[in-house]
Write an enzyme that holds these catalytic residues in place. Structure first.
Site, mmCIF file in Angstrom:
data_model
loop_
_atom_site.group_PDB
_atom_site.id
_atom_site.type_symbol
_atom_site.label_atom_id
_atom_site.label_comp_id
_atom_site.label_asym_id
_atom_site.label_seq_id
_atom_site.Cartn_x
_atom_site.Cartn_y
_atom_site.Cartn_z
ATOM 1 N N GLY A 1 0.830 -1.198 0.000
ATOM 2 C CA GLY A 1 0.000 0.000 0.000
ATOM 3 C C GLY A 1 0.861 1.244 0.000
ATOM 4 C CE1 TYR B 1 -8.215 -0.435 9.540
ATOM 5 C CE2 TYR B 1 -8.837 1.236 11.142
ATOM 6 C CZ TYR B 1 -7.929 0.737 10.226
ATOM 7 O OH TYR B 1 -6.746 1.394 10.004
ATOM 8 C CB ALA C 1 -9.291 -6.772 11.061
#
Length: 258
Positions: free
Chosen positions: A14, A150, A153
């Site tokens: 990313g 989110y 995780a």
């Protein structure tokens, strides 16, 4: 510190925008050869970083990325698992399907697990390496109606990072976690705009909602991507050679825990 990473091969997942790009730039400034991944190749690549197109939420992508890196460079010294994002809808448990949970775990946990698994054998063979997993402060302070999937995780990523650090420390490999708070990036802007659409409010109202959920930031502002990248650069450097298994909050003081 201009050449402290000379000769090092660094992967930033990313790594084409936002925090990832800032990290790639900081490591590149330190002399490392930079490899970045993203789903789409950027239109501009002024620093000439080696780019590999990959959707790391897909199980097969990690091995493809690892093979290309090792075929081209023969080694890997630094892995920064930055790919991630808050994919789940807001609204709490009743709005979340199995697919929402699975998508969040694939991107925010399993992408790092798979990349590390594919490249760790090379680090173990060379008896050296640095892995830095990018998490979030909401893994410790989840916002139930905005970041539930989110947060869960990334909390799993935190536990995985600590376990991995304990396993590979004796093999010369350091593993640390960096947990940013609110950071002024395009991803944050996109998140706020999507929240505005889903809640039928204006972008300004959605921003105020997010900030009210986060709480007062003692430093009075969001972080810049470069401020997160500065810590990552330090953790990748020889100056941090006795630091492993740690999780660093970079949130402007907003967290109520120490």
């Amino acid at each position: 510190m201009n050449s402290f990473l000379e000769g090092q091969i660094a992967l930033v997942t990313g790594g084409t925008k936002g925090i990832g790009k800032a990290i790639a730039d900081k490591l590149g400034d330190g002399g490392a050869q930079i490899i970045v991944t993203a789903r789409t190749e950027p239109t501009e690549n002024p620093n000439g970083y080696y780019f590999i197109a990959a959707d790391l939420a897909q199980p097969e992508s990690a091995n493809i990325v690892a093979k290309e890196i090792l075929d081209k460079y023969g080694k890997i010294d630094i892995i920064v698992n930055n790919a991630g994002g808050n994919l789940g809808p807001g609204g709490g448990f009743s709005t979340l399907s199995d697919e929402h949970w699975n998508n969040e775990l694939q991107l925010n946990l399993m992408s790092a697990v798979r990349i590390n698994k594919a490249l760790l054998p090379t680090m173990i063979e060379q008896q050296s390496g640095v892995i830095i997993n990018i998490s979030t402060y909401v893994a410790q302070q989840p916002i139930w109606d905005i970041t539930m999937t989110y947060s869960v995780a990334k909390a799993a990523l935190n536990a995985y990072s600590k376990a991995l650090a304990n396993e590979v420390g004796s093999k010369g490999i350091r593993v640390n976690t960096v947990s940013p708070g609110a950071v002024r990036t395009q991803l944050m802007q996109d998140f706020i705009e999507n929240l505005a659409k889903s809640s039928n409010t204006t972008v300004d109202e959605a921003f105020k909602l997010v900030m009210s959920k986060i709480g007062d930031i003692p430093l009075g502002r969001m972080a810049t991507p470069e401020e997160i990248a500065n810590l990552v650069r330090f953790l990748a450097s020889p100056e941090a050679q006795y630091i492993t298994g740690s999780n660093y909050l970079v949130d402007g003081g907003v967290s109520s825990a120490i």
